[in-house]
Design an enzyme around this catalytic site. Structure first.
Site, PDB file in Angstrom:
ATOM      1  CB  CYS A   2      31.590 -58.391  16.727  1.00 41.32           C
ATOM      2  SG  CYS A   2      31.608 -59.700  15.493  1.00 41.32           S
ATOM      3  NE  ARG A  29      35.271 -54.537  19.828  1.00 40.92           N
ATOM      4  CZ  ARG A  29      36.200 -54.987  20.664  1.00 40.92           C
ATOM      5  NH1 ARG A  29      37.032 -54.154  21.227  1.00 40.92           N
ATOM      6  NH2 ARG A  29      36.290 -56.265  20.942  1.00 40.92           N
ATOM      7  CD1 TRP A  72      36.344 -59.917  12.065  1.00 39.76           C
ATOM      8  CD2 TRP A  72      36.306 -58.122  10.729  1.00 39.76           C
ATOM      9  NE1 TRP A  72      37.369 -60.036  11.168  1.00 39.76           N
ATOM     10  CE2 TRP A  72      37.376 -58.962  10.336  1.00 39.76           C
ATOM     11  CE3 TRP A  72      36.094 -56.938  10.031  1.00 39.76           C
ATOM     12  CZ2 TRP A  72      38.227 -58.652   9.275  1.00 39.76           C
ATOM     13  CZ3 TRP A  72      36.946 -56.629   8.983  1.00 39.76           C
ATOM     14  CH2 TRP A  72      37.993 -57.468   8.616  1.00 39.76           C
ATOM     15  CG  ASN A  98      33.517 -59.934  20.120  1.00 37.80           C
ATOM     16  OD1 ASN A  98      33.945 -60.493  19.118  1.00 37.80           O
ATOM     17  ND2 ASN A  98      34.288 -59.242  20.949  1.00 37.80           N
ATOM     18  N   GLY A  99      32.504 -63.286  19.292  1.00 38.19           N
ATOM     19  CA  GLY A  99      33.199 -64.533  19.603  1.00 38.19           C
ATOM     20  C   GLY A  99      32.761 -65.637  18.650  1.00 38.19           C
ATOM     21  CD  GLU A 481      55.961 -58.884   6.792  1.00 33.44           C
ATOM     22  OE1 GLU A 481      55.863 -58.733   5.570  1.00 33.44           O
ATOM     23  OE2 GLU A 481      55.258 -58.243   7.607  1.00 33.44           O
ATOM     24  CE  LYS A 485      54.688 -54.755   8.164  1.00 31.81           C
ATOM     25  NZ  LYS A 485      54.140 -55.880   7.473  1.00 31.81           N
ATOM     26  CD  GLU A 488      54.078 -51.574   5.663  1.00 37.92           C
ATOM     27  OE1 GLU A 488      53.183 -51.274   4.865  1.00 37.92           O
ATOM     28  OE2 GLU A 488      54.129 -52.683   6.230  1.00 37.92           O
ATOM     29  CG  HIS A 504      75.581 -64.299  -5.390  1.00 39.87           C
ATOM     30  ND1 HIS A 504      76.497 -64.935  -6.202  1.00 39.87           N
ATOM     31  CD2 HIS A 504      75.224 -65.197  -4.443  1.00 39.87           C
ATOM     32  CE1 HIS A 504      76.661 -66.178  -5.775  1.00 39.87           C
ATOM     33  NE2 HIS A 504      75.901 -66.348  -4.698  1.00 39.87           N
ATOM     34  CE  LYS A 603      45.113 -53.314   7.119  1.00 31.68           C
ATOM     35  NZ  LYS A 603      46.434 -53.889   7.431  1.00 31.68           N
TER      36      LYS A 603
HETATM   37  O1  M6R Z   1      44.856 -57.131   1.932  1.00 30.49           O
HETATM   38  P1  M6R Z   1      46.038 -57.864   1.369  1.00 30.49           P
HETATM   39  O2  M6R Z   1      46.588 -58.874   2.307  1.00 30.49           O
HETATM   40  O3  M6R Z   1      45.743 -58.495   0.030  1.00 30.49           O
HETATM   41  O4  M6R Z   1      47.144 -56.761   1.160  1.00 30.49           O
HETATM   42  C1  M6R Z   1      48.352 -57.072   0.526  1.00 30.49           C
HETATM   43  C2  M6R Z   1      49.352 -55.956   0.709  1.00 30.49           C
HETATM   44  O5  M6R Z   1      48.876 -54.766   0.144  1.00 30.49           O
HETATM   45  C3  M6R Z   1      49.681 -55.708   2.190  1.00 30.49           C
HETATM   46  O6  M6R Z   1      50.133 -56.873   2.816  1.00 30.49           O
HETATM   47  C4  M6R Z   1      50.781 -54.628   2.331  1.00 30.49           C
HETATM   48  O7  M6R Z   1      51.978 -55.096   1.794  1.00 30.49           O
HETATM   49  C5  M6R Z   1      50.931 -54.209   3.809  1.00 30.49           C
HETATM   50  N1  M6R Z   1      50.847 -52.790   3.941  1.00 30.49           N
HETATM   51  C6  M6R Z   1      52.231 -54.604   4.409  1.00 30.49           C
HETATM   52  O8  M6R Z   1      52.297 -54.302   5.770  1.00 30.49           O
END
Ligand code: M6R
Length: 608
Positions: A2, A29, A72, A98-99, A481, A485, A488, A504, A603
């Site tokens: 927070c 925050r 938060w 905050n905590g 994963e 990363k 994207e 394959h 996001k």
């Molecule tokens: O908010 P969410 O965890 O549901 O989001 C899922 C995906 O949209 C999210 O993880 C996305 O793949 C990220 N940008 C990956 O870094």
């Protein structure tokens, strides 16, 4: 995480305006709710961000000093009644925090027995009532505050104000940051220097177990046992933007560097290591139902879906229950076979991803028990599921999910112990996992300490246009994963692949210009991974291996090696993903790209 901000001054400034401006600069925050208090005008609180609070504040809101907060949410929904500041029964003592106060339930019960009435669901509110209780016996507000702080367990960064001493504000720190701003005729308290910088660049950082009192003309610092502390002020030359990022260039790096703290927060109060048990308060109401389910379907998207796949391996191996992972966008269209003996578990950082939410609703329609592992408290998925576990990872600002992924895997490990102990996991096994979980923060820190090495590697490979990521068993989802990363935030072609599946098809792409990131810890799949790396080397493909510390054999085979500490096989993804996050970050940075806001991405994906 927070944001808190407090001000006291004799320069004729209106505290309301100073505090609102400060909150605006702290909005990264938290934005679940905002609130403000001045001894002259009392408190105003509102769900949502600062703009909502501003609308609610009366025109004549006044004060020379005050405290303010951005929430938060961790305990309690993000509603007005749960927004800070929180007051004591007599409305004289106010706090922003905050905590997490870990022993708030027992303290609350004790205070209720002593006649205190609580008006929120938060852990924070116990602080004001506890101080009010101590004030019955102590000689001063300061002494009562100290007595209360010595009674609470958990983490806090707080600012406290007492109506009868309007120009003094008390701050304290235990685990959550607090910085004092030293101005001329005005002093400040904040979670980080951002809101202080427009007023003064002279700051003092409190350390854990320290308390400070500020007034317009000065400050004092002492420890919880009252011993005096002398600390010189620091001159800060950060810009306000750099301060929001804790001095890091990007939120993504800051969030990766928060890894150890995030794991501690996800685990806090949830392990009983001596019994090998996990205590998940959010699942208590459905514990009996969980004993009866015979199958789990985990629904998620993107990075959260890779956490789900690791969860599948954890739960099947250690809790012995069948698990399937379904992509949120597919689940409701495939006529899934679901009934009341199925649990549908949604994993989502934002708790707002539409496809994951619709998958939960689909599960509900078929009578399934619905559960969530969600970071954003009070989000739609958190509200619509029957029960769940919050991540406690704090807000994730960067579009690329990093710290939330670590907390999702940690929450899944806790869920595995919880469910496993219902289904034949022995106490010894539970203890072993609990012990290994508690060691993760320092092991992650050890990886983070090698970030310069990883940066050099990212530079070395920055010319590559394609990348293959391979792994097996627990680290098979980590290959995906790692690849997501990189693509994207760098916009280059990166492909995740099960190392055994490579033959394959994908191996056809390999040549001297097509590097592979091979996740090859010393676990049950090690020998197989070594064979797969040989196959790539035979086709002249460059290989970077993520390997277990001390593995000399792999260094003879791979072109480059990133070492990570050893842990249990089921927890190794939590460590192995960290260098992949750092590699993607430095790779994109090397290309001069907008790391925190990659093109074409949002996001939170709230559309189909
Ligand atoms: O908010 P969410 O965890 O549901 O989001 C899922 C995906 O949209 C999210 O993880 C996305 O793949 C990220 N940008 C990956 O870094």
């Amino acid at each position: 995480m927070c944001g808190i901000f407090a001000y006291t001054g004799n320069k004729g400034k209106e505290a309301g305006g100073v505090l609102l401006d400060g909150l605006l600069s702290l909005e990264y925050r938290g934005y679940d709710s905002a609130g403000i208090f001045t001894p002259e005008s009392g408190s105003v609180r509102s769900p949502g961000a600062v703009a909502e609070l501003r609308k609610k504040m009366p025109k004549d809101f006044a004060g020379k000093s005050g405290i303010a907060h951005l929430r938060w949410a961790t305990h309690g929904e993000p509603t007005e009644k749960n927004a800070h500041p929180h007051g004591s029964c007599d409305g004289e003592i106010w706090v922003v925090h905050n905590g997490i106060i870990e022993n708030f339930k027992e303290l609350k019960a004790k205070l209720e027995r002593a006649g205190h009435t609580f008006s929120s669901d938060t852990d924070t509110e116990v602080l004001t009532h506890l101080i009010e209780e101590h004030l019955k016996h102590e000689k001063s507000f300061e002494k009562a505050a100290l007595a209360a702080l010595n009674e609470v367990r958990g983490t806090y960064g707080i600012a406290l104000q007492y109506k009868k001493e309007p120009d003094r504000i008390i701050a304290a720190r235990m685990g959550s940051p607090i910085v004092l701003g030293l101005g001329d005729g005005e002093h400040f308290i904040a979670s980080d220097p951002t809101p202080i910088l427009p007023h003064t660049r002279k700051v003092v950082f409190l350390e854990d177990g320290e308390v400070a009192v500020i007034s317009p003309d000065g400050h004092r610092i002492f420890k919880l046992d009252s011993t005096k502390v002398k600390r010189d002020a620091t001159d800060i030359d950060w810009s306000a933007e750099a301060a929001q990022k804790g001095g890091y260039e990007h939120f993504m790096l800051k969030e990766i560097m928060e890894g150890p703290e995030v794991i501690e927060n996800t685990l806090r109060g949830r392990l009983i290591p001596e019994k090998g048990l996990a205590k998940l308060g959010g699942l208590e109401t459905v514990a009996k139902q969980l004993e009866k389910i015979d199958r789990i379907i985990i629904v998620a998207c993107g990075t959260a879906s890779y956490a789900a796949q690791v969860g599948e391996y954890m739960l099947e191996e250690h809790a012995r229950i069948p698990v399937e992972v379904e992509i949120g966008s597919e689940f409701r269209y495939k006529k899934p076979v679901v009934n009341e003996r199925t649990a549908v578990l949604a994993i989502s950082q934002s708790g707002e991803t539409l496809d994951t939410l619709e998958a939960v609703r689909e599960g509900k329609r078929h009578g399934a028990l619905t559960l969530g592992i969600v970071n954003a408290v009070g989000s739609t998925i958190a509200r619509e599921t029957d029960a769940g576990v919050y991540n406690h990872a704090g807000p994730e600002v960067s579009v690329a999910s990093t710290k939330a992924f670590l907390s999702q895997l940690t929450a899944l490990a806790l869920f595995t112990i919880f469910l496993g102990r219902q289904r034949g996991m022995t106490a010894a096994q539970g203890k072993e996992i609990a012990r290994a979980l508690k060691e993760l923060p320092k092991k992650i820190q050890a990886i983070l300490d090698t970030k310069e090495e990883i940066q050099k590697l990212a530079k070395k490979y920055a010319h590559a246009r394609d990348f293959l990521y391979i792994g097996r068993k627990y680290n098979y989802p980590i290959a995906y994963e790692g690849a997501i990363k990189l693509k994207e935030i760098s916009y280059i072609h990166a492909e995740g692949c099960g190392a055994g599946e490579m033959k394959h098809g994908p191996i056809a792409m390999i040549d001297e210009n097509f590097p592979t990131m091979a996740i090859a810890p010393k676990d049950s799949m090690y020998e197989k991974m070594i064979s797969n790396i040989h196959e790539i080397k035979a086709r002249k493909g460059p290989v970077i291996a993520v390997a277990t510390e001390g593995d000399k054999e792999i260094a003879k085979l791979a072109d480059d090696v990133i070492y990570v500490p050893e842990t249990l096989e089921m927890l190794s993804p939590i460590l192995n993903v960290v260098p992949l996050q750092l590699f993607a970050y430095y790779f994109a940075k090397e290309k001069g790209l907008n790391v925190d806001r990659p093109r074409n991405l949002a996001k939170s994906v709230t559309v189909e």
